[in-house]
Design a protein around this motif. Structure first.
Motif, PDB file in Angstrom:
ATOM      1  N   GLY A   4      37.020  41.375  43.783  1.00  0.00           N
ATOM      2  CA  GLY A   4      38.184  41.848  44.541  1.00  0.00           C
ATOM      3  C   GLY A   4      38.551  41.004  45.734  1.00  0.00           C
ATOM      4  N   GLN A   5      37.758  39.954  46.017  1.00  0.00           N
ATOM      5  CA  GLN A   5      38.029  39.139  47.196  1.00  0.00           C
ATOM      6  C   GLN A   5      39.388  38.454  47.115  1.00  0.00           C
ATOM      7  OE1 GLN A   5      35.224  39.086  45.280  1.00  0.00           O
ATOM      8  NE2 GLN A   5      33.489  38.219  46.399  1.00  0.00           N
ATOM      9  N   THR A   6      39.705  37.877  45.957  1.00  0.00           N
ATOM     10  CA  THR A   6      40.974  37.155  45.799  1.00  0.00           C
ATOM     11  C   THR A   6      42.151  38.090  46.034  1.00  0.00           C
ATOM     12  OG1 THR A   6      40.025  35.561  44.245  1.00  0.00           O
ATOM     13  CG2 THR A   6      42.419  35.856  44.182  1.00  0.00           C
ATOM     14  N   ASN A  63      45.776  47.127  39.533  1.00  0.00           N
ATOM     15  CA  ASN A  63      46.529  46.018  38.931  1.00  0.00           C
ATOM     16  C   ASN A  63      47.395  46.468  37.762  1.00  0.00           C
ATOM     17  OD1 ASN A  63      44.820  46.223  36.705  1.00  0.00           O
ATOM     18  ND2 ASN A  63      43.656  44.380  37.170  1.00  0.00           N
ATOM     19  N   GLU A  64      48.071  45.474  37.148  1.00  0.00           N
ATOM     20  CA  GLU A  64      49.020  45.788  36.073  1.00  0.00           C
ATOM     21  C   GLU A  64      48.333  46.345  34.823  1.00  0.00           C
ATOM     22  OE1 GLU A  64      47.938  41.496  36.457  1.00  0.00           O
ATOM     23  OE2 GLU A  64      48.896  42.984  37.744  1.00  0.00           O
ATOM     24  N   GLU A  65      47.009  46.173  34.730  1.00  0.00           N
ATOM     25  CA  GLU A  65      46.255  46.746  33.606  1.00  0.00           C
ATOM     26  C   GLU A  65      45.660  48.104  33.959  1.00  0.00           C
ATOM     27  OE1 GLU A  65      43.425  43.706  32.819  1.00  0.00           O
ATOM     28  OE2 GLU A  65      44.890  42.345  31.920  1.00  0.00           O
ATOM     29  N   ASN A  66      46.124  48.660  35.087  1.00  0.00           N
ATOM     30  CA  ASN A  66      45.704  49.977  35.570  1.00  0.00           C
ATOM     31  C   ASN A  66      44.220  50.029  35.932  1.00  0.00           C
ATOM     32  OD1 ASN A  66      46.706  52.520  36.318  1.00  0.00           O
ATOM     33  ND2 ASN A  66      45.806  53.485  34.501  1.00  0.00           N
ATOM     34  N   ILE A  67      43.700  48.881  36.370  1.00  0.00           N
ATOM     35  CA  ILE A  67      42.314  48.809  36.847  1.00  0.00           C
ATOM     36  C   ILE A  67      42.316  48.852  38.371  1.00  0.00           C
ATOM     37  CG2 ILE A  67      40.252  47.353  36.982  1.00  0.00           C
ATOM     38  CD1 ILE A  67      41.091  46.207  34.237  1.00  0.00           C
ATOM     39  N   THR A  79      48.502  48.933  46.624  1.00  0.00           N
ATOM     40  CA  THR A  79      48.913  50.241  46.072  1.00  0.00           C
ATOM     41  C   THR A  79      48.995  51.278  47.176  1.00  0.00           C
ATOM     42  OG1 THR A  79      47.841  49.693  43.965  1.00  0.00           O
ATOM     43  CG2 THR A  79      48.343  52.016  44.371  1.00  0.00           C
ATOM     44  N   SER A  80      48.038  51.240  48.103  1.00  0.00           N
ATOM     45  CA  SER A  80      48.059  52.180  49.236  1.00  0.00           C
ATOM     46  C   SER A  80      47.207  51.615  50.362  1.00  0.00           C
ATOM     47  CB  SER A  80      47.517  53.550  48.803  1.00  0.00           C
ATOM     48  OG  SER A  80      46.174  53.438  48.376  1.00  0.00           O
ATOM     49  N   GLY A 140      34.995  45.839  44.139  1.00  0.00           N
ATOM     50  CA  GLY A 140      36.161  46.300  44.873  1.00  0.00           C
ATOM     51  C   GLY A 140      35.879  47.245  46.010  1.00  0.00           C
ATOM     52  N   GLU A 141      34.609  47.446  46.352  1.00  0.00           N
ATOM     53  CA  GLU A 141      34.243  48.342  47.457  1.00  0.00           C
ATOM     54  C   GLU A 141      33.360  47.600  48.457  1.00  0.00           C
ATOM     55  OE1 GLU A 141      33.365  52.708  46.374  1.00  0.00           O
ATOM     56  OE2 GLU A 141      32.666  51.568  44.633  1.00  0.00           O
TER      57      GLU A 141
END
Length: 362
Positions: free
Chosen positions: A152-154, A123-127, A167-168, A334-335
């Motif tokens: 991370g669901q949303t 994200n924009e906060e580099n998280i 991002t990828s 997120g995993e």
């Protein structure tokens, strides 16, 4: 779970004698719910009064001494909890029998229609919010995602539907990579989306039911003729959807803001399912609706599955995930930390340690 306890402590610090808890377990794992209930029982011993508002009937039975049931804004019954079953409460809520049984497995599962490979998002906060997410959803199945909200669901759903850039990684719809496509381009590939927040992303509340039904198809025939909208057809089409999906409204020209939350959700579900999707992304599809409307949505998701669509279900309601899913993945931080290809006999307590990050598959 910690936030819930902090809120209770704040209330107690103010010497509150009455605690009103509105859906307090909606974002808790079974293990966190047990801790909360232990706290509530201690408070009861110390003379505190607790009003526990919930649609989770099993929890109402477990924690309540008395149960008051409301329907259409009116109290229809107040009884001792020990004298009621879950089915009794559900019947009082909607006036008919409700099924809580797990749906039968699909008779046939086909090819992968939605494939996600090594999807990551910073994200924009580099998280790093999503970390190498991979899964596939096949024709004729429901893949359920279990996890505490905020893992991370949303962001995953927004990326799948074109509302956010990854991002990828890759997202394939029947073999075609859709990363970078707009929401309309993704919808043109027969992907439908029931959003997490119906008021933010699902409807335009000042617009009519008719206008909300055609928002993704107004430019197509027979909804339009050249540059003009075909309002006669739109009205007939909308009236049929209102009838088919049991939407309580004065007419198809009623504004969305005049409807109850459950009927607004039915408008969203009706629009998304009436497009005959190949892939359906259902994010919290029954949030904030009564058990009768919930059963209707569950039956519709099952029907879509049985017609050969791939259904990707994200829900904070573990009972819903367990009832509907053909397979289940658990997301934490997120995993994807666990995958369950067989759901018979699986319980919320089996999933809880993975949802809390205590366990993970190697």
């Amino acid at each position: 779970g910690i936030k819930q306890r902090v809120e209770i402590l704040k209330a107690l610090f103010r010497n509150a004698e009455l605690l009103i808890l509105d859906e307090p377990t909606s974002v808790l794992t079974p293990q966190e719910t047990e801790v909360l209930f232990k706290t509530l029982r201690e408070l009861k011993k110390h003379g505190k009064t607790i009003i526990f508002i919930s649609h989770k009937l099993k929890e109402v039975k477990e924690i309540a001494d008395k149960v008051t049931v409301m329907r259409d804004g009116k109290v229809v019954a107040t009884k001792d909890a020990k004298d009621l079953t879950e089915h009794d409460i559900a019947y009082l809520m909607v006036g008919r029998e409700i099924s809580f049984e797990r749906i039968p497995p699909p008779k046939k599962v086909g090819e992968p229609l939605l494939t996600v490979r090594n999807l990551s998002y910073i994200n924009e906060e580099n998280i790093e919010v999503l970390k190498n997410i991979s899964f596939e959803v096949r024709a004729g199945e429901i893949l359920g995602v279990a996890g505490v909200e905020g893992n991370g669901q949303t962001e995953l759903v927004e990326i799948l539907t074109g509302l956010r850039e990854a991002t990828s990684g890759e997202i394939l719809i029947k073999g075609e990579n859709i990363l970078g496509l707009s929401p309309r381009e993704i919808r043109e590939r027969k992907v439908s989306h029931i959003p997490e927040d119906r008021m933010k992303n699902g409807v335009a509340d000042k617009a009519t039911i008719e206008e909300n039904f055609i928002v993704d198809r107004y430019y197509k025939s027979p909804f339009s003729k050249g540059v003009r909208l075909n309002w006669n057809y739109i009205q007939d089409y909308s009236s049929k959807l209102i009838k088919d999906f049991n939407i309580l409204a004065s007419s198809s020209k009623a504004t969305i803001s005049s409807l109850s939350g459950g009927n607004i959700q039915k408008v969203v579900v009706a629009r998304e399912l009436s497009s005959n999707p190949m892939v359906l992304i259902a994010d919290q599809p029954t949030r904030g609706i009564d058990v009768g409307s919930e059963e209707l949505v569950h039956n519709l998701l099952t029907k879509v599955r049985d017609e050969g669509s791939a259904v990707f279900l994200v829900s904070a309601d573990l009972d819903e995930v367990l009832k509907l899913s053909t397979r289940i993945v658990v997301i934490y931080n997120g995993e994807i930390v666990a995958r369950f290809n067989k759901v018979d006999g699986l319980t919320g307590k089996d999933l809880g340690p993975y949802m809390l990050g205590i366990k993970r598959e190697e």
